[in-house]
Design an enzyme around this catalytic site. Structure first.
Site, PDB file in Angstrom:
ATOM      1  N   HIS A  46       8.882  38.211 -16.177  1.00 20.22           N
ATOM      2  CA  HIS A  46       8.946  36.744 -16.255  1.00 20.22           C
ATOM      3  C   HIS A  46       8.951  36.133 -14.853  1.00 20.22           C
ATOM      4  CE1 HIS A  46      11.187  37.862 -20.106  1.00 20.22           C
ATOM      5  NE2 HIS A  46      10.198  37.125 -20.567  1.00 20.22           N
ATOM      6  N   LEU A 196       7.752  46.116 -18.576  1.00 21.50           N
ATOM      7  CA  LEU A 196       9.049  45.452 -18.722  1.00 21.50           C
ATOM      8  C   LEU A 196       9.029  44.576 -19.962  1.00 21.50           C
ATOM      9  CD1 LEU A 196       9.952  44.384 -15.069  1.00 21.50           C
ATOM     10  CD2 LEU A 196      10.445  46.520 -16.266  1.00 21.50           C
TER      11      LEU A 196
HETATM   12  P1  AMP Z   1       8.685  36.611 -23.838  1.00 22.97           P
HETATM   13  O1  AMP Z   1       9.942  36.088 -23.240  1.00 22.97           O
HETATM   14  O2  AMP Z   1       8.729  38.063 -24.183  1.00 22.97           O
HETATM   15  O3  AMP Z   1       8.144  35.733 -24.933  1.00 22.97           O
HETATM   16  O4  AMP Z   1       7.608  36.532 -22.666  1.00 22.97           O
HETATM   17  C1  AMP Z   1       7.337  35.321 -22.007  1.00 22.97           C
HETATM   18  C2  AMP Z   1       6.087  35.501 -21.183  1.00 22.97           C
HETATM   19  O5  AMP Z   1       6.290  36.534 -20.238  1.00 22.97           O
HETATM   20  C3  AMP Z   1       4.868  35.904 -22.041  1.00 22.97           C
HETATM   21  O6  AMP Z   1       3.719  35.231 -21.556  1.00 22.97           O
HETATM   22  C4  AMP Z   1       4.786  37.383 -21.804  1.00 22.97           C
HETATM   23  O7  AMP Z   1       3.483  37.901 -21.950  1.00 22.97           O
HETATM   24  C5  AMP Z   1       5.253  37.481 -20.359  1.00 22.97           C
HETATM   25  N1  AMP Z   1       5.751  38.828 -20.063  1.00 22.97           N
HETATM   26  C6  AMP Z   1       6.719  39.515 -20.725  1.00 22.97           C
HETATM   27  N2  AMP Z   1       6.873  40.743 -20.194  1.00 22.97           N
HETATM   28  C7  AMP Z   1       5.984  40.847 -19.177  1.00 22.97           C
HETATM   29  C8  AMP Z   1       5.623  41.873 -18.234  1.00 22.97           C
HETATM   30  N3  AMP Z   1       6.244  43.055 -18.242  1.00 22.97           N
HETATM   31  N4  AMP Z   1       4.660  41.620 -17.344  1.00 22.97           N
HETATM   32  C9  AMP Z   1       4.026  40.414 -17.332  1.00 22.97           C
HETATM   33  N5  AMP Z   1       4.294  39.404 -18.177  1.00 22.97           N
HETATM   34  C10 AMP Z   1       5.265  39.617 -19.095  1.00 22.97           C
END
Ligand code: AMP
Length: 306
Positions: A46, A196
């Site tokens: 994030h 991650l």
């Molecule tokens: P989430 O909180 O899981 O809904 O993720 C929020 C944003 O962060 C989304 O656009 C995800 O694709 C991105 N995201 C989550 N994990 C990663 C990661 N390891 N690398 C890059 N982006 C991520």
């Protein structure tokens, strides 16, 4: 006050009205805005998106909302990790200008079942994650549309880790002529190659971690073969890579791991392909049984561009 001075204080908005008010102040100064939508439990993945946002626009908005509309009834909505204080500290340290943290009643006043929804096209959602998570991408498209309308960003940043989600959002923005540019950031991984994820916190034992690391292991094994041997047929190579990686696992890790799908898609069109070659994205989803927590299993996803 200069931009640098106003940036020192991070604002936290809990309501749509507060969020709009801050946004209006920025518009009056012709300041540009990038949005990073998240569900919180922020990690380095994030934060990488936030750093990219920082470079993109004058102002960075991070939304933190565990969106019930994108969870199926049997999924982990109730136990999804929530750590707002730590998230706010991380946002402050990363130079975020506004964190939008609405509660469920603020986002869905009439209740979840009585709102207008955004329905992404079946060809894109009735595959991969959409098969086992019915309604998931409708929930995602709807909440992202609401966030776009509330924050009105010039750009929004999503992670490549959720490649199907990014494809759904791009399609929605194109189809509905939304005035926002979608940017993606490469997947951020730990030192073992594991992508991650907030859900990694469910993994506790060595065998659970070993099982989780097979996702990037399988993807990299396929990519190595394509790099070494050139274009290859999809099915055989993917089966062999899975068997090879599983053969190297401890019996315990093997027992904990069940693969939900391993597929190849054209990265531009998201349509299935029969040959593995550059420009193809490999996507994998798997469940790892979590022994200690007694919470069933963790569902993990990953993908890699050939
Ligand atoms: P989430 O909180 O899981 O809904 O993720 C929020 C944003 O962060 C989304 O656009 C995800 O694709 C991105 N995201 C989550 N994990 C990663 C990661 N390891 N690398 C890059 N982006 C991520």
């Amino acid at each position: 006050m200069t931009l640098e001075m106003t940036r020192k204080t991070m604002r936290v908005a809990k309501t749509v009205g507060e969020c709009r008010q801050v946004r209006q102040g920025w518009r009056a100064n012709s300041e540009t805005v990038t949005l990073v939508p998240t569900m919180g439990a922020l990690h380095e993945g994030h934060l990488a998106l936030i750093r990219m946002a920082r470079k993109q626009a004058d102002r960075v908005v991070v939304s933190i909302f565990v969106n019930p509309a994108q969870f199926s009834p049997h999924e982990d909505y109730n136990r999804y990790p929530r750590m707002l204080d730590a998230d706010l500290d991380a946002c402050r340290a990363a130079g975020v200008d506004l964190v939008f943290v609405p509660d469920v009643a603020e986002m869905y006043p009439p209740g979840l079942n009585d709102i207008t929804t955004v329905l992404p096209p079946a060809w894109l959602t009735e595959q991969l994650c959409g098969l086992t998570r019915p309604g998931h991408f409708t929930g995602v498209a709807t909440i992202v549309t609401k966030l776009f309308n509330i924050v009105q960003p010039g750009w929004a940043i999503f992670g490549e880790k959720d490649a199907q989600q990014a494809a759904v959002i791009r399609q929605m923005v194109n189809d509905l002529n939304m005035p926002v540019d979608i940017l993606t950031h490469p997947t951020v991984r730990d030192e073992h190659g594991l992508a991650l994820s907030s859900r990694n916190s469910y993994l506790e034992t060595a065998a659970e971690l070993e099982a989780a690391r097979t996702l990037p292991g399988i993807l990299h094994r396929i990519r190595d073969r394509v790099l070494a041997e050139g274009t290859l047929g999809t099915c055989r190579v993917m089966t062999e890579a899975t068997q090879d990686v599983r053969a190297g696992l401890s019996p315990e890790a093997n027992r904990l791991l069940s693969i939900e799908y391993l597929e190849a898609r054209d990265d531009k069109t998201f349509r299935p392909v029969e040959e593995l070659q550059p420009g193809v994205r490999l996507l994998i989803a798997a469940h790892v049984k979590t022994e200690k927590t007694g919470q069933g299993s963790v569902r993990l996803i990953d993908n890699l561009l050939l």
